[in-house]
Each structure stands twice: as structure tokens, then as C-alpha cells.
Design a protein around this motif. Structure first.
Motif, PDB file in Angstrom:
ATOM      1  N   SER A   1      39.413  43.528  39.523  1.00  0.00           N
ATOM      2  CA  SER A   1      40.462  42.552  39.187  1.00  0.00           C
ATOM      3  C   SER A   1      41.841  43.090  39.555  1.00  0.00           C
ATOM      4  O   SER A   1      42.747  42.322  39.885  1.00  0.00           O
ATOM      5  CB  SER A   1      40.402  42.156  37.712  1.00  0.00           C
ATOM      6  OG  SER A   1      40.642  43.276  36.892  1.00  0.00           O
TER       7      SER A   1
ATOM      8  N   GLU B   1      30.869  43.122  40.520  1.00  0.00           N
ATOM      9  CA  GLU B   1      31.241  42.941  39.121  1.00  0.00           C
ATOM     10  C   GLU B   1      31.760  41.517  38.996  1.00  0.00           C
ATOM     11  O   GLU B   1      31.904  40.808  39.981  1.00  0.00           O
ATOM     12  CB  GLU B   1      32.246  43.989  38.644  1.00  0.00           C
ATOM     13  CG  GLU B   1      33.577  43.984  39.329  1.00  0.00           C
ATOM     14  CD  GLU B   1      34.494  45.082  38.785  1.00  0.00           C
ATOM     15  OE1 GLU B   1      35.553  44.709  38.281  1.00  0.00           O
ATOM     16  OE2 GLU B   1      34.158  46.260  38.870  1.00  0.00           O
ATOM     17  N   GLU B   2      32.015  41.118  37.798  1.00  0.00           N
ATOM     18  CA  GLU B   2      32.336  39.727  37.519  1.00  0.00           C
ATOM     19  C   GLU B   2      33.489  39.170  38.356  1.00  0.00           C
ATOM     20  O   GLU B   2      33.462  38.031  38.794  1.00  0.00           O
ATOM     21  CB  GLU B   2      32.654  39.578  36.029  1.00  0.00           C
ATOM     22  CG  GLU B   2      32.252  38.257  35.461  1.00  0.00           C
ATOM     23  CD  GLU B   2      32.366  38.264  33.961  1.00  0.00           C
ATOM     24  OE1 GLU B   2      33.352  37.695  33.468  1.00  0.00           O
ATOM     25  OE2 GLU B   2      31.479  38.829  33.297  1.00  0.00           O
ATOM     26  N   THR B   3      34.519  39.979  38.588  1.00  0.00           N
ATOM     27  CA  THR B   3      35.700  39.480  39.296  1.00  0.00           C
ATOM     28  C   THR B   3      35.612  39.627  40.813  1.00  0.00           C
ATOM     29  O   THR B   3      36.554  39.297  41.522  1.00  0.00           O
ATOM     30  CB  THR B   3      36.965  40.206  38.807  1.00  0.00           C
ATOM     31  OG1 THR B   3      36.793  41.614  39.001  1.00  0.00           O
ATOM     32  CG2 THR B   3      37.243  39.903  37.356  1.00  0.00           C
TER      33      THR B   3
END
Length: 125
Positions: free
Chosen positions: A66, A97-99
Motif C-alpha cells: 500500500s 497481498e490485499e492491496t
């Protein structure tokens, strides 16, 4: 991760082989260890390539992927942004990863067509 492995990866993050460096950074980012960040901050870059690698390391060690989304427009040298995106595409499992999807979407707006093209390739994976 033990200290010996951390030191090894820190050394590799400063490598003249950017592929090895970006892989090492990917592994180090999961550590959330002040020792690792401090060690990276103490390294003096020998050239523009290593300066870029160390900048990427600092960003992801502090803020994860992020952080790259937030800092992308301030990253220097489109050549190295393109190399970084290429490595993301080649080793997506190391960086996932999520971002991560947010980063690829953000990079679509990169002013350099080669860089934004790498984001398109990454999104197709």
C-alpha cells in the motif's frame, strides 16, 4: 526468520542484480522488524539502480505494498519502475497481498507506456 537469513536478504536487497534484490525485498517486507528497516536505511547506494531498490525496500518495509500505491507517482526513473512491475508480474506470488491489485490499477495511469503496459500484463495474470 532468523537473523542470519535477515542479514542475507538485506545484502541481496542491495545487489547489483535487481531481480535478486526485488525478491529479497518481497521476503523481507513480511518481517515488520525495525532491525531490517534500520539496516536498509544505513546502506549507501552505489548507483541509481541500488538507490531505487533501497527506496522500494524502505517504502514496503514501512508501509507494505500500500505504501507503493501512495508513493508511486513520486518514484524516479521510469526504467526502474518498469523493471519493478516486470518483477511483480514474474513473481506475483512473492508480492501478493490485499492491496496488490490496487497497485496494478494505480500503475495503469503511469505516464510511461512501458510501465503502464506491465500493469496490464500483471492484471491479466
Amino acid at each position: 526468520m532468523d537473523l542470519t537469513r535477515k542479514k542475507y536478504l538485506i545484502k541481496k536487497a542491495c545487489s547489483n542484480d535487481y531481480r535478486i534484490a526485488f525478491k529479497a525485498i518481497a521476503e523481507l517486507r513480511n518481517e515488520n522488524d525495525p532491525f531490517v528497516l534500520h539496516a536498509i536505511e544505513e546502506v549507501k547506494a552505489k548507483d541509481e539502480q541500488r538507490k531505487f531498490q533501497l527506496l522500494i525496500a524502505k517504502i514496503v518495509l514501512q508501509n507494505g505494498v500500500s505504501g507503493l500505491v501512495e508513493e508511486w507517482n513520486r518514484l524516479p526513473l521510469s526504467e526502474w519502475r518498469e523493471h519493478l512491475m516486470s518483477e511483480f508480474c514474474n513473481f506475483i506470488e512473492l508480492w501478493a497481498e490485499e492491496t496488490f491489485l490496487d497497485l496494478f490499477i494505480h500503475v495503469l495511469d503511469d505516464p510511461d507506456d512501458l510501465v503502464s503496459g506491465r500493469a496490464v500484463i500483471g492484471l491479466r495474470h
